[in-house]
Enzyme design. Structure first.
Site, short mmCIF file in Angstrom:
data_model
loop_
_atom_site.label_atom_id
_atom_site.label_comp_id
_atom_site.label_asym_id
_atom_site.label_seq_id
_atom_site.Cartn_x
_atom_site.Cartn_y
_atom_site.Cartn_z
N GLU C 78 20.76 -7.21 -17.80
CA GLU C 78 21.39 -6.41 -18.86
C GLU C 78 21.20 -7.01 -20.25
OE1 GLU C 78 24.83 -3.88 -17.61
OE2 GLU C 78 25.47 -5.84 -16.88
N HIS C 97 28.49 -9.54 -23.43
CA HIS C 97 28.75 -8.49 -22.45
C HIS C 97 29.48 -9.15 -21.30
CE1 HIS C 97 28.58 -5.41 -19.51
NE2 HIS C 97 27.74 -6.07 -18.73
N HIS C 99 32.93 -8.58 -18.08
CA HIS C 99 33.73 -7.67 -17.25
C HIS C 99 35.14 -8.21 -17.12
CE1 HIS C 99 29.54 -8.23 -15.69
NE2 HIS C 99 29.47 -6.99 -16.09
N HIS C 168 32.80 -0.63 -15.80
CA HIS C 168 31.85 -1.72 -15.87
C HIS C 168 32.35 -2.92 -16.68
CE1 HIS C 168 27.40 -2.85 -16.98
NE2 HIS C 168 28.11 -3.88 -16.61
#
Lengths: 249, 249, 249, 249
Positions: C78, C97, C99, C168
């Site tokens: 990603e 990024h 979670h 996500h």
């Protein structure tokens, strides 16, 4: 090890487990009946359970007076809980008083009872009475600080295994140290599961009376399954070296 | 140890306990009044509480100016909270400002007041005012960054022990370091218990005014029960070696 | 240290902090723009952030192709998130990024927006868009696995600081490594406070636009208050020895 | 390492990871099918998973009888879960039975189904059956303690990946040890996210059937992304030295 040495050894282990499993913090305590004299019990001097060693253990009678008349150490103010329950319940060998955080909401919001919903919570028993010191004694500091208050709590406990104490904590009773520790750890877990199940909505599946009874019949303090968690918790709490499993059973 | 050495020693212990008990993270601070000069207080330079040592402690006057005019170290921006409360409240010897996470919902959702529901939360007091910096000062960065803002907060606190600061945290005041630390740790716990009790539904049992008063009368900073938790927390925070209990009391 | 060495050093610290503060687990990553070449960025090879060292850092262009054509190591699938945001936003120097668990409910239950309610959450910004990969790309494995998906996310982010990614995680952008780490840690805390405030009932006090703006103006990456938490988190994560504060500022 | 040595090695790693990630405590277990003989499986003797070593592993047939007839060690009472699922499901190579706390509310409050809402939860599969031992067997101790009970559970599981066991826990099945561990860790996380999303209110975005399928197609036990978390969890659990990644794949 003789019987007295062994219960004192296990009492030290229990103190460390209860601290490590967040059942107690600086407050809360566990007592065990004298194995040779049912009118006596052992409990630590007033110190945080995580710091308890053999030398901290003191012997009391069931009115929670120290056996050694010249005993100078500080006592737990609420030792009367243990004396009174052991006085009322000859079947009980070990007792815990603690304030495990996740049990507290059930003592102050009585709309949802604390009952077993998970198999490991079965040892709570089908009924958990809620005792409020305010009912018998009015405005107090909420502590069980004398024989009368202890007896009031013991009466509310009756033949059950746990009583919630409103705005304060709980008292648990069982036939061995290992069992009362297991009961207290899973009491908090069972409480959390009810709380979260309520948030999911709908009807909750409680353990049936029959399920509770079948489970109770199957376990003793040295059964393989009970010992497994005792060994595990003691290892996590750093006292694996104190573990001692008697041959008999 | 002389009186100044002792409060500085205890201030270091307190910083470490507050970090270890999750009352503070990199932010939040504790101050103590100078034991010989009520117009002065001690607080650390601007550093995370977990890293505080004796050498970090700085002396301020009640307008939160450093006593040493050439002091070059960075100060906590919000030290004015401590100066203003000590100015308004001669009975207060120690103050904490922190953002303990579980207290924050009560500052932004005012439908449910933060009041004592557990015996260890009694020291919060019967009433916890909610102060919103926006009311007196409009749009700010929410920090109490000058004497006027400190005094506004101190006025909202009045004679209470804790004030919530909307969208920000809380300020707590007590007559000793040990007591203000205990109050702050149990403030967060009491908050969680209310939150969970609300989720269980039904009416909540709060501590009565009488219960709060009985409890307050029974405790001093070196009472056996208060010391027990101080000793325990200091041990868990790795500063047991700094523990010092004065003979007198 | 030259500028490149320094951002790589800080990128390693950031990886360890993000793991220790539970923003990332085995998944999630942080990237930093090349300080001399705005068309390049640095990010680790595919490895859990807690295990990242200097030698793991790889240089990419903004289409997320490795600069060294013979690079054989595994890349994060990603990484396109970082390339696309830096391509669209020249002001952004660092991106994350992740979670973080407590942010996830806000991506799948859109009735309650994630907005700042606590002062430390102000850096989220007044508006947090929610991007759902399903809208542009239908049924996928939910990963941002190519340039087009990265650009779709970057478009949804617009000029904001954080975008939630439904089912996500989130993407965060800031003008420095220190700031994007701080933003991500407090994003989860701010999320928890909203969740709990909702359970208390009544209206929630959000930070006003004015409060958010006043706070943004007052902080830079090396301001004393920002550095304090960077130093604290690095110490807790075991990488205090890597800390390096440039003289200038 | 030969195939048997390798699965036993990975079984030890898995036990330690499951303990460290709070999927199991003293209870709960993981089994792996014999790589050369599909009618056999390996599982530890009855001991807390955190304490499992190679020497604790025992070989059983699919009726959960030990292969060595003179085996004297204590067995897990509920090993029948593993035997019965492997008997019914030739595709399954590894199984877990555990009581991860955050999955329990979904077994007793059936109004909210446990379904994937986060990408890392996709491996749960679109449907999670809830099996209640009470339906087939009336009042029991809730344990799956014989072949018949195991087969009843396996029948409820059908071709799914996880079955909840009311008032007790869950059983998970996958085509490798690494995958069943990953599934079990993220099962609890997915459960928490649903719980919190419910508290935020409004409609919940579940993963679509298509999203679940796309994700399942993309992952094998030694894919880079799956290995990354295995390596990370093993490192955190203190067994990094046991990690072994086969060349083939």
């Amino acid at each position: 090890m003789n019987a007295v040495d062994q219960v004192i050894n296990d009492l030290v282990i229990a103190n460390r487990i209860l601290a490590n499993e967040d059942v107690v913090d600086a407050y809360g305590h566990i007592a065990v009946r004298h194995p040779k004299n049912p009118k006596r019990y052992f409990i630590s001097r007033s110190v945080a359970p995580e710091l308890v060693t053999r030398d901290d253990i003191i012997e009391f009678d069931l009115e929670s007076k120290p056996v050694r008349s010249k005993e100078k150490r500080q006592f737990y103010l609420e030792r009367f809980i243990h004396g009174a329950i052991m006085e009322a319940r000859p079947d009980v060998m070990a007792t815990i008083h603690a304030h495990a955080e996740d049990t507290l909401p059930f003592g102050i919001a009585k709309a949802t009872p604390l009952r077993p919903v998970i198999h490991s919570g079965s040892f709570i028993g089908a009924h958990v009475p809620v005792w409020d010191i305010r009912e018998d004694f009015g405005d107090t500091n909420l502590l069980v600080a004398n024989v009368e208050q202890g007896r009031s709590l013991a009466k509310a406990l009756g033949s059950d295994n746990v009583a919630l104490m409103s705005g304060h904590g709980f008292a648990a009773a069982a036939r061995s140290i290992i069992e009362v520790v297991r009961l207290s750890v899973y009491l908090a877990r069972n409480a959390r599961v009810i709380l979260h199940a309520k948030q999911l909505g709908g009807e909750i599946r409680y353990l049936s009376q029959g399920e509770i009874e079948v489970r109770s019949r199957g376990y003793g303090p040295y059964s393989n399954e009970t010992w497994r968690t005792w060994e595990y918790w003691a290892t996590k709490a750093g006292v694996a070296k104190l573990l001692y499993k008697p041959e008999t059973e």
